[in-house]
Design a protein around this motif. Sequence first.
Motif, PDB file in Angstrom:
ATOM      1  N   MET A 118      -5.719 -11.193  -9.820  1.00 47.62           N
ATOM      2  CA  MET A 118      -4.826 -12.177  -9.209  1.00 47.62           C
ATOM      3  C   MET A 118      -4.864 -12.080  -7.694  1.00 47.62           C
ATOM      4  O   MET A 118      -5.102 -11.024  -7.135  1.00 47.62           O
ATOM      5  N   LYS A 119      -4.615 -13.203  -7.037  1.00 46.83           N
ATOM      6  CA  LYS A 119      -4.546 -13.241  -5.569  1.00 46.83           C
ATOM      7  C   LYS A 119      -3.110 -12.984  -5.103  1.00 46.83           C
ATOM      8  O   LYS A 119      -2.177 -13.607  -5.607  1.00 46.83           O
ATOM      9  N   TYR A 120      -2.966 -12.095  -4.148  1.00 48.87           N
ATOM     10  CA  TYR A 120      -1.639 -11.728  -3.652  1.00 48.87           C
ATOM     11  C   TYR A 120      -1.452 -12.153  -2.203  1.00 48.87           C
ATOM     12  O   TYR A 120      -2.378 -12.048  -1.386  1.00 48.87           O
ATOM     13  N   THR A 121      -0.240 -12.622  -1.866  1.00 46.40           N
ATOM     14  CA  THR A 121       0.213 -12.747  -0.482  1.00 46.40           C
ATOM     15  C   THR A 121       1.258 -11.663  -0.250  1.00 46.40           C
ATOM     16  O   THR A 121       2.195 -11.527  -1.037  1.00 46.40           O
ATOM     17  N   LEU A 122       1.065 -10.876   0.809  1.00 44.05           N
ATOM     18  CA  LEU A 122       2.045  -9.847   1.174  1.00 44.05           C
ATOM     19  C   LEU A 122       2.773 -10.297   2.435  1.00 44.05           C
ATOM     20  O   LEU A 122       2.149 -10.801   3.374  1.00 44.05           O
ATOM     21  N   ILE A 123       4.087 -10.128   2.467  1.00 49.38           N
ATOM     22  CA  ILE A 123       4.888 -10.462   3.641  1.00 49.38           C
ATOM     23  C   ILE A 123       5.466  -9.165   4.190  1.00 49.38           C
ATOM     24  O   ILE A 123       6.070  -8.391   3.443  1.00 49.38           O
ATOM     25  N   VAL A 124       5.258  -8.918   5.480  1.00 52.30           N
ATOM     26  CA  VAL A 124       5.741  -7.686   6.108  1.00 52.30           C
ATOM     27  C   VAL A 124       6.785  -8.041   7.159  1.00 52.30           C
ATOM     28  O   VAL A 124       6.490  -8.757   8.117  1.00 52.30           O
ATOM     29  N   TYR A 125       8.010  -7.542   6.958  1.00 46.43           N
ATOM     30  CA  TYR A 125       9.104  -7.773   7.914  1.00 46.43           C
ATOM     31  C   TYR A 125       9.403  -6.540   8.767  1.00 46.43           C
ATOM     32  O   TYR A 125      10.181  -6.615   9.699  1.00 46.43           O
ATOM     33  N   GLY A 126       8.859  -5.393   8.397  1.00 43.03           N
ATOM     34  CA  GLY A 126       9.250  -4.134   9.046  1.00 43.03           C
ATOM     35  C   GLY A 126       8.342  -3.776  10.215  1.00 43.03           C
ATOM     36  O   GLY A 126       7.118  -3.917  10.131  1.00 43.03           O
ATOM     37  N   ALA A 127       8.947  -3.299  11.321  1.00 44.21           N
ATOM     38  CA  ALA A 127       8.164  -2.831  12.461  1.00 44.21           C
ATOM     39  C   ALA A 127       7.449  -1.535  12.087  1.00 44.21           C
ATOM     40  O   ALA A 127       7.937  -0.760  11.268  1.00 44.21           O
ATOM     41  N   PRO A 128       6.290  -1.276  12.701  1.00 45.44           N
ATOM     42  CA  PRO A 128       5.586  -0.031  12.408  1.00 45.44           C
ATOM     43  C   PRO A 128       6.402   1.167  12.857  1.00 45.44           C
ATOM     44  O   PRO A 128       7.041   1.124  13.904  1.00 45.44           O
ATOM     45  N   TYR A 129       6.394   2.217  12.047  1.00 50.38           N
ATOM     46  CA  TYR A 129       7.017   3.512  12.372  1.00 50.38           C
ATOM     47  C   TYR A 129       8.541   3.482  12.393  1.00 50.38           C
ATOM     48  O   TYR A 129       9.167   4.517  12.578  1.00 50.38           O
ATOM     49  N   SER A 130       9.180   2.313  12.228  1.00 56.24           N
ATOM     50  CA  SER A 130      10.642   2.255  12.179  1.00 56.24           C
ATOM     51  C   SER A 130      11.147   2.303  10.759  1.00 56.24           C
ATOM     52  O   SER A 130      12.252   2.765  10.506  1.00 56.24           O
ATOM     53  N   SER A 131      10.372   1.759   9.841  1.00 56.71           N
ATOM     54  CA  SER A 131      10.778   1.752   8.437  1.00 56.71           C
ATOM     55  C   SER A 131       9.532   1.939   7.585  1.00 56.71           C
ATOM     56  O   SER A 131       8.404   1.981   8.096  1.00 56.71           O
ATOM     57  N   GLN A 132       9.754   2.021   6.295  1.00 52.95           N
ATOM     58  CA  GLN A 132       8.653   2.277   5.363  1.00 52.95           C
ATOM     59  C   GLN A 132       7.859   1.009   5.050  1.00 52.95           C
ATOM     60  O   GLN A 132       6.789   1.074   4.424  1.00 52.95           O
ATOM     61  N   ALA A 133       8.385  -0.155   5.483  1.00 51.26           N
ATOM     62  CA  ALA A 133       7.856  -1.430   4.988  1.00 51.26           C
ATOM     63  C   ALA A 133       6.348  -1.577   5.175  1.00 51.26           C
ATOM     64  O   ALA A 133       5.623  -1.898   4.218  1.00 51.26           O
ATOM     65  N   ALA A 134       5.862  -1.341   6.405  1.00 55.08           N
ATOM     66  CA  ALA A 134       4.437  -1.561   6.660  1.00 55.08           C
ATOM     67  C   ALA A 134       3.578  -0.552   5.896  1.00 55.08           C
ATOM     68  O   ALA A 134       2.536  -0.910   5.337  1.00 55.08           O
ATOM     69  N   HIS A 135       4.018   0.710   5.863  1.00 55.25           N
ATOM     70  CA  HIS A 135       3.264   1.736   5.117  1.00 55.25           C
ATOM     71  C   HIS A 135       3.182   1.363   3.637  1.00 55.25           C
ATOM     72  O   HIS A 135       2.125   1.464   3.016  1.00 55.25           O
ATOM     73  N   SER A 136       4.309   0.925   3.070  1.00 50.50           N
ATOM     74  CA  SER A 136       4.322   0.569   1.647  1.00 50.50           C
ATOM     75  C   SER A 136       3.415  -0.627   1.380  1.00 50.50           C
ATOM     76  O   SER A 136       2.688  -0.661   0.378  1.00 50.50           O
ATOM     77  N   ALA A 137       3.443  -1.602   2.289  1.00 54.31           N
ATOM     78  CA  ALA A 137       2.596  -2.786   2.106  1.00 54.31           C
ATOM     79  C   ALA A 137       1.123  -2.402   2.124  1.00 54.31           C
ATOM     80  O   ALA A 137       0.325  -2.890   1.310  1.00 54.31           O
ATOM     81  N   LEU A 138       0.758  -1.506   3.032  1.00 47.47           N
ATOM     82  CA  LEU A 138      -0.640  -1.067   3.110  1.00 47.47           C
ATOM     83  C   LEU A 138      -1.065  -0.340   1.840  1.00 47.47           C
ATOM     84  O   LEU A 138      -2.148  -0.584   1.294  1.00 47.47           O
ATOM     85  N   ARG A 139      -0.207   0.561   1.362  1.00 46.03           N
ATOM     86  CA  ARG A 139      -0.540   1.316   0.151  1.00 46.03           C
ATOM     87  C   ARG A 139      -0.670   0.385  -1.046  1.00 46.03           C
ATOM     88  O   ARG A 139      -1.572   0.529  -1.878  1.00 46.03           O
ATOM     89  N   PHE A 140       0.228  -0.597  -1.117  1.00 45.75           N
ATOM     90  CA  PHE A 140       0.169  -1.590  -2.188  1.00 45.75           C
ATOM     91  C   PHE A 140      -1.154  -2.365  -2.099  1.00 45.75           C
ATOM     92  O   PHE A 140      -1.858  -2.541  -3.102  1.00 45.75           O
ATOM     93  N   ALA A 141      -1.481  -2.803  -0.866  1.00 47.65           N
ATOM     94  CA  ALA A 141      -2.699  -3.601  -0.675  1.00 47.65           C
ATOM     95  C   ALA A 141      -3.945  -2.814  -1.065  1.00 47.65           C
ATOM     96  O   ALA A 141      -4.866  -3.342  -1.695  1.00 47.65           O
ATOM     97  N   ARG A 142      -3.981  -1.525  -0.708  1.00 49.17           N
ATOM     98  CA  ARG A 142      -5.159  -0.710  -1.009  1.00 49.17           C
ATOM     99  C   ARG A 142      -5.294  -0.440  -2.504  1.00 49.17           C
ATOM    100  O   ARG A 142      -6.400  -0.216  -3.004  1.00 49.17           O
ATOM    101  N   ALA A 143      -4.164  -0.462  -3.216  1.00 55.27           N
ATOM    102  CA  ALA A 143      -4.205  -0.170  -4.651  1.00 55.27           C
ATOM    103  C   ALA A 143      -4.652  -1.378  -5.477  1.00 55.27           C
ATOM    104  O   ALA A 143      -5.112  -1.226  -6.603  1.00 55.27           O
ATOM    105  N   LEU A 144      -4.512  -2.573  -4.925  1.00 54.51           N
ATOM    106  CA  LEU A 144      -4.762  -3.781  -5.722  1.00 54.51           C
ATOM    107  C   LEU A 144      -6.197  -3.894  -6.264  1.00 54.51           C
ATOM    108  O   LEU A 144      -6.369  -4.209  -7.445  1.00 54.51           O
TER     109      LEU A 144
END
Lengths: 116, 130
Positions: free
Chosen positions: B1-27
């Motif tokens: 399946m094709k995924y769109t990821l939306i990132v609202y979190g600033a780098p290093y301030s919250s987990q959002a960007a790290h989690s999005a990257l890990r999710f993207a790499r696992a797909l």
Amino acid sequence: MTDKTLILIRHAPHGTSFAREGIEAALVGGAMGMAVDIVFAGDGVFCLLPDQSAGALGQKGTLPMIKALPMYDIETIFVDRVALQQRGLEVSALAVDAIECELASVTASYRQIVSF
Amino acid sequence: MKYTLIVYGAPYSSQAAHSALRFARALPGLGHTVATVFFYHDGVYNASTLITPPQDEPHLNQAWAELKTTQGCELLVCVAAALKRGVMNDAEARRHGGEVHNLGEPFELTGVGQLLASAQSSDRTVTFAP
């Protein structure tokens, strides 16, 4: 299941810019002719209260944007019944005509949900 | 399946960007692909080429660029959210009379309408917020 996109607003109008940026996304979608509905849940229901002003932080108010939704062909505004109850609010006291709903049953019927 | 990821979190301030990257790499390992990563709200800071973390921390700007290299996904940044936070490319900097810019390839400035268009052309949309 509908192919429309649902914009989910979960944040209050002030404190963060999530609500504002979500409503902006809905308006842009409407302006581009996309099929968009919007639902307010959690603290997002506070966006629908009347008599809001811009606030001390220089943030623009979100209520004028919400009132403009029908002009952008976004006719369906849902509001989560449980979120209203938890905050002691009645749908009749809101500033716009919103449809009370069960959040889970609304979200289950949309293929795409963009959450703010 | 094709995924769109939306990132609202600033780098290093919250987990959002790290989690999005890990999710993207696992797909890809599960047979899926990332079509678009859309940076909105404070997520636009991920696109700043001036990000300079300590050497023993992940470099998020480079990590996104590597994701585009490996998966061919779009890296889209909301222009309105980026400009008001001081993230812009050469063209926008010139337009607004600035002398410096901090966004370039492989990130692209685009409108928020593109977020909805990406979501509609994907099978799944996943939001990563702080």
